[in-house]
Each structure stands twice: as structure tokens, then as C-alpha cells.
Design an enzyme around this catalytic site. Structure first.
Site, PDB file in Angstrom:
ATOM      1  N   GLY A   1      33.981   6.326  18.034  1.00 56.64           N
ATOM      2  CA  GLY A   1      34.386   7.127  18.356  1.00 56.64           C
ATOM      3  C   GLY A   1      34.083   7.632  19.365  1.00 56.64           C
ATOM      4  CB  THR A   2      32.289   4.591  22.063  1.00 55.48           C
ATOM      5  OG1 THR A   2      33.543   3.694  21.299  1.00 55.48           O
ATOM      6  CG2 THR A   2      30.927   4.766  21.560  1.00 55.48           C
TER       7      THR A   2
ATOM      8  CB  THR B   1      42.107   3.280  19.839  1.00 59.92           C
ATOM      9  OG1 THR B   1      41.376   2.259  18.510  1.00 59.92           O
ATOM     10  CG2 THR B   1      43.032   3.434  19.305  1.00 59.92           C
TER      11      THR B   1
ATOM     12  CG  HIS C   1       6.946  22.244   9.342  1.00 54.60           C
ATOM     13  ND1 HIS C   1       5.738  20.494   8.252  1.00 54.60           N
ATOM     14  CD2 HIS C   1       7.386  20.868  10.048  1.00 54.60           C
ATOM     15  CE1 HIS C   1       6.716  19.623   8.841  1.00 54.60           C
ATOM     16  NE2 HIS C   1       8.110  20.512   9.579  1.00 54.60           N
ATOM     17  CD  GLU C   2      10.443  23.591  12.157  1.00 57.89           C
ATOM     18  OE1 GLU C   2      10.332  22.418  13.146  1.00 57.89           O
ATOM     19  OE2 GLU C   2      11.544  22.877  11.281  1.00 57.89           O
TER      20      GLU C   2
END
Length: 649
Positions: free
Chosen positions: A250-251, A254, A470-471
């Protein structure tokens, strides 16, 4: 003129009254074999239906006792055995008239046999008839045997030959039709490359490719050679025969290759590596030869092979890749065409892959793919340019800032950014908005990273409280450690498989120190430390955190040499050969030492997180309660609770 007379259309497409003539419905074309199907249907219907209208009657089946009675009474005129299976019983005229008077036999015919009898075995039937004659002293008609020709059996015998002839006719007809195209059976060995000439309307240039500045500089040499080859040839220089575009999916590899063709203004042959692979032996090599033959005819030109790892894998190292494999034959032909005895003057080969580690060494040597062009993930400035390209197609609100969006998407490739823009437009349309605003883009980023929100998931109040603390532990530790990734927002709304999530903005750095990795590991373990500190027990919610921390600690010890006891040694294999070995590159004693050092690093990071949360327990509690109330907390809330984030010197 009579009013009942229909208006006739004139020749100019109008009715007599001046109204437009309605278009004639298109005539339905019938297939060439429709008349044959109709003939067979009529024939079958006539075969089974017509006898009921002729009045000739139908013979009836009888059994042995009835047949024996007919013979004894002298009603049987003759017996015909047809095909060793069925006997046709012919009655005399008087017996036929007598039987037709009976209601059960009023449908038997007069001019043909009246009854049928299944004989089973001809020899036994003949013996039974003789026994009847001896028993009752009557004359029994001698059976006449007939063996008629079975037309259907003959047809079925010729059916395989008929099918073969029809199949060959269809194949050769398709071959003749596809002689000028790519679908004919005779063109199976021809190249399937798509050709883009310089006059192509969909021409792409470097202006259409955002970012990739360093890759453009490297590849511009090839473009300059194709434009002005004399400048290089006068000095005796040779342009590289091939360039390999390497990078994550995806960089834009092409797209960059298409831009090279557009800038050079030369023919461009595009083909995928999988197009060479077929089940037929020799087809791949034949297509390679045909591709380069076409390219030489249009030289100077560019041949682009996308996903070349489909045929360029290292020989002898892959499962199922034997010496007689079709892919290996295709690779050998490609090696010969790129740098063999033949000359490919003016033909430049570009290829793209994200698995350069598995390519064959012969393909990577100088003279074939002379240089590798790294097409990596875009950095901050390049992401701004990519967003600028994709945002042109959207109707944006005034609060959308391209720089802000680029900062929110670290590690995103060009395809991911295009997906973010499209997802934001879909979210805005779903909420009936007139323009796409900043909130839609943030929701799109969250959707892509974390998954779809699942507010309907049933979570008990106790579980929700555990998730909040936790978060909050993650957020607190990452905010107070200067080398940890800065927090963007934290939420306890379930997304995908996660019950809660925290979004960070990682720094785009090239090297990482031991202290930086320890801070990141402490941030990962902050959730587990917060649970233990607040509730006195732990839960299964830290599975992903523990997995990432364990991998990071092992990498620090065995890859980066960040352990004093193990020393400056690295057991990382960049060649990929360790994938095929069954033994570790170190002894059992070293393995035990690596385990101990990895555990020591994790314990140290956990102590660091516990110490920070103990010192700022009031802020941790306030943040967790705020999460329970709002479900989403941003960096501004952390700055209000803990103050401005600590910066490292």
C-alpha cells in the site's frame, strides 16, 4: 376519413397525428439450436400421446396361468419372443372378438398382438410350453424368435465419438476466434501484459504521486536516460537494466512505476507475477519470452512486473519448489531474458514486491536488478501531501486541518490514508451531514485501527469498572514517563475484540535507546499494575499487553544486546535462513540466561509502573471515574489532572 381507422406511422418516425412513434420492441433472437429442441419435444409428445388418439388400443400384460389357459382353450394363434425378454401373444380373430367383449380387455388391439408376457429365460419358457402340450394333449404354437435392432443402443455406442467431435469443433472454433486476442487456446503461451502507450489518456506523472520524494529522486535517473540516452552513452555509462521497488503493501510501488512510464513518455508493459504461472508445463517460460519479444519491438520501453515474488522465489528453499517445478522454469527464463546471451537494448525492467527476503539471489545480482529502491511508509510531511490528494474529492468542513490529520495517522501507508478519507465520507453521509468534519475523520481513524464500536455488548458494572482502571493505568504511566508514546485519547467503549483502547501518537524516530524501550514496556504494563493496585487482583484483560511486552523484552536481550549478562550479542538472522532450521543458534545455558534476563526486564518495568501509579493514585482514581462517566477521555483531560506532560531533557 373513418374515425375507427387506425393511424398509420409515416416515414419520419411520427404518427399521422404528429405524435412521436413509440419505439419498436427489439426482436428476440432465437438460438441456432432452438428449432432442434422444439423438434425433439414435439416428437416425444407425439410418441407418447398420439397412440391414445388413434384408437388402435394397447396390448396388456398377462401372467403364466392366463397364458396357459389361452393355450389349452386354443385361443393362441402364434407366439413371438422379442429380444429374449418379452413374448408377444397373438390371439385368433374369434378369441380376440370374445376378449374385447369383456370390460377388462376391451382396449386390446385387433390387428397386432394382444398380450405381452415377461419370459425371463427363453430356454425355460420353451420347456414350460412343451410341458403344457404334453399335460393337456394340445398343440402348442412354436415360438418365433426375433432380435430387432436397438436404435438407442447403437446411438449410445456412438455418443462418445459424437461428443468428442463436437468438443474438438468448439475448441478449434474458439481458437480461430481468439487468434487475434488473448483468449484463444492457441495463445496460451502468449504474454498477458497490458500495454500503455505514450498516447494513453490515463497517463500518470510524478505530480499525481504524493510523497515518495527520495524514491522519486532515485528513479528519476531511469526517466532521464529514457528521455536523453545520448548523454549517458557519450560518456560510456550504462543505465541499470532493472530496478526493484521494495516496501510494505500500500505504499505506492505500482503507482510509482506507472508514473515513471508517464514521465518517460515511452510504452509501458504491466503484468503480474502470477500471470506467468499456469498448470501447463512451459507456459510461464513461453510468456516470458513473448513479453520480452514485444518489449524489444517497442524499445525503448519499460516492463513492470508486479508481485514478482510469485515467480522469483529462491530455488530449493521453498516447500513444493522442486527442480521440475513450473515456477522454477519461469524464473530461469526470466533470468536469461534479463541478462543472458541475448541483448535487451532499451528495455528496462521494474518490479515490485514486499517480500524481498525470499527472492532468488541470482535475480538480485548486478546486471539484472541493479538497485533496490526503498518505498517505505510516508512520514509526517509526506502524509500531508497524500491527504491533500485524497481530500480534493471530498466536501470538507472548515474545521478540517490536514496537518492534524497527518499527525493522527502515524504508520499509515497511502492506501490506509485513502481508506481513512473514504471512511470519513461514509460516516458523514450516515449521519446526514452536509460536509465531512474533523469528528468524522477521527471516527474513521478509530474505526480502522480499533474496529467497529460495539456499544451493545453486555458488560457488567464490575467489568466496566475494571476496564476503566485498566485503561486509566495505561494513560497515567504513558503521560508521566517522558519517553513513552504520548496519549491522544483513551476509551472504554468496546471496539472489535478489545473491551477498551488507548490511542497514542508515537514519535517517528530511527533508533531507540534502552530507556525509551523500558518506558514503553512500563506503559504496556500500566494496566495490569493498576488492576493489582486498585482491586488487589488481576484479570485476563492484559493478554495483548503481556504479549507485546514479552516480545519487546526478548528482542532487547537476544536481538539488540541490551542485557549486561548476555552481552553484546545478537541472534537475529536477517537472511531468513533460521526459518528452515530446527535448532536455536545458541546453547541451552544461553537460552536459560535469555529467559532470566527477559523476566528481569519485565519485572523492572512493572515495578516502574507500580511506583508511578502509587505516587499518583489520586489522579489515577479521578481519571478512571471520569472514564466511567464519559467513556472517552482526551489528552486535555490528562493535562488538567496531572499537569503538563513531562519532557525529557
Amino acid at each position: 376519413m373513418d374515425n375507427n381507422t387506425e393511424k398509420q406511422p409515416n416515414n419520419n418516425g411520427m404518427n399521422e397525428g404528429g405524435t412521436p412513434r413509440p419505439p419498436m420492441p427489439p426482436r428476440r433472437r432465437r438460438g441456432p439450436l432452438s428449432w432442434l429442441y422444439g423438434f425433439w419435444i414435439v416428437a416425444l409428445v407425439g410418441l407418447f400421446v398420439m397412440p391414445s388418439f388413434t384408437g388402435e388400443g394397447r396390448p396388456q400384460k398377462t401372467d403364466w396361468k392366463s397364458l396357459e389357459k389361452m393355450i389349452v382353450e386354443g385361443d393362441v394363434q402364434k407366439i413371438e419372443v422379442v429380444g429374449d425378454k418379452i413374448a408377444h401373444i397373438w390371439l385368433t380373430k374369434d378369441a380376440t372378438a370374445e376378449y374385447r367383449q369383456k370390460p377388462a380387455y376391451n382396449t386390446i388391439p385387433e390387428d397386432k398382438y394382444q398380450f405381452t408376457y415377461n419370459i425371463g429365460n427363453p430356454d425355460i419358457f420353451r420347456t414350460d410350453l412343451a410341458l403344457v402340450g404334453e399335460k393337456y394333449g394340445v398343440e402348442v404354437p412354436v415360438p418365433a424368435y426375433e432380435y430387432p435392432t436397438n436404435v438407442w443402443k447403437e446411438v449410445l455406442g456412438w455418443l462418445p465419438m459424437i461428443v468428442l467431435v463436437i468438443f474438438m469443433f468448439i475448441m478449434f472454433r474458439s481458437a480461430s476466434r481468439g487468434a487475434a486476442g488473448q483468449n484463444g487456446v492457441m495463445n496460451v503461451g502468449k504474454s498477458r501484459a497490458q500495454v500503455y502507450d505514450k498516447d494513453n489518456a490515463n497517463r500518470i506523472t510524478f505530480k499525481d504521486v504524493a510523497g515518495l520524494e527520495e524514491a522519486k529522486v532515485e528513479i528519476m535517473e531511469i526517466v532521464d536516460f529514457l528521455r536523453k540516452p545520448e548523454k549517458y552513452r557519450e560518456l560510456g555509462g550504462k543505465i541499470p537494466k532493472g530496478a526493484l521497488l521494495v516496501g510494505p503493501p500500500g505504499t505506492g510501488k505500482t503507482l510509482l512505476a506507472k508514473a515513471v512510464a508517464g514521465e518517460a513518455n515511452v510504452p509501458f508493459f504491466s503484468i503480474s507475477g502470477s500471470d506467468f504461472v499456469e498448470m501447463f508445463v512451459g507456459v510461464g517460460a513461453s510468456r516470458v519470452r513473448d513479453l520480452f519479444a514485444q518489449a524489444k519491438a517497442k524499445a525503448p520501453c519499460i516492463v513492470f512486473i508486479d508481485e514478482i515474488d510469485a515467480i522469483g522465489r529462491a530455488r530449493g528453499k521453498n516447500a513444493g519448489f522442486s527442480g521440475n517445478d513450473e515456477r522454477e522454469n519461469t524464473l530461469n527464463q526470466l533470468l536469461t531474458e534479463m541478462d543472458g546471451f541475448g541483448t535487451n537494448a532499451g528495455v528496462i525492467v521494474l518490479a515490485a514486491t514486499n517480500r524481498v527476503d525470499i527472492l532468488d539471489k541470482a535475480l538480485m545480482r548486478a546486471g539484472r536488478f541493479d538497485r533496490q529502491i526503498d518505498v517505505g511508509l510516508p512520514e509526517l510531511k509526506e502524509r500531508e501531501e497524500i491527504f491533500g490528494v485524497h481530500l480534493k474529492k471530498l466536501k470538507l468542513a472548515d474545521d478540517v486541518d490536514v496537518k492534524f490529520l497527518a499527525k493522527q495517522t502515524p504508520g499509515f501507508c497511502g492506501a490506509d490514508i485513502a481508506n481513512v478519507c473514504n471512511e470519513a465520507a461514509l460516516i458523514a453521509a450516515r449521519h446526514d451531514k452536509k460536509a465531512v468534519d474533523k469528528e468524522d475523520f477521527l471516527a474513521a481513524v478509530d474505526r480502522i485501527i480499533g474496529g467497529l464500536e460495539k456499544k451493545s455488548k453486555i458488560i457488567t458494572p464490575a467489568e466496566k469498572r475494571t476496564i476503566a482502571y485498566h485503561e486509566a493505568g495505561h494513560a497515567t504511566v504513558s503521560w508521566l514517563l517522558c519517553h513513552a508514546n504520548p496519549l491522544v485519547k483513551v476509551t472504554i467503549v468496546p471496539r472489535g475484540r478489545a473491551l477498551g483502547a488507548a490511542w497514542y501518537l508515537p514519535e517517528e524516530r530511527q533508533i531507540t535507546t534502552t530507556e525509551q524501550m523500558m518506558h514503553e514496556m512500563a506503559s504496556l504494563l500500566g494496566g495490569r499494575a493498576s488492576e493489582l493496585l486498585t482491586f488487589g487482583e488481576i484479570s485476563t484483560g492484559a493478554l495483548n499487553d503481556l504479549e507485546r511486552a514479552t516480545k519487546m523484552s526478548y528482542a532487547m536481550v537476544s536481538y539488540y544486546g541490551m542485557s549486561d549478562k548476555v552481552g553484546n550479542r545478537s541472534y537475529y538472522d536477517s537472511t531468513g535462513q533460521s526459518d528452515y532450521s530446527f535448532s536455536k543458534p545458541y546453547s541451552e545455558e544461553t537460552s536459560v540466561l535469555i529467559d532470566k534476563e527477559s523476566k528481569a526486564l519485565i519485572d523492572k518495568a512493572f515495578e516502574m509502573a507500580t511506583e508511578i501509579l502509587t505516587t499518583h493514585k489520586e489522579g489515577l482514581t479521578e481519571l478512571a471515574e471520569l472514564l466511567l462517566e464519559k467513556e472517552v477521555v482526551f489528552s486535555e483531560d490528562l493535562e488538567r489532572i496531572f499537569g503538563e506532560r513531562v519532557k525529557c531533557s
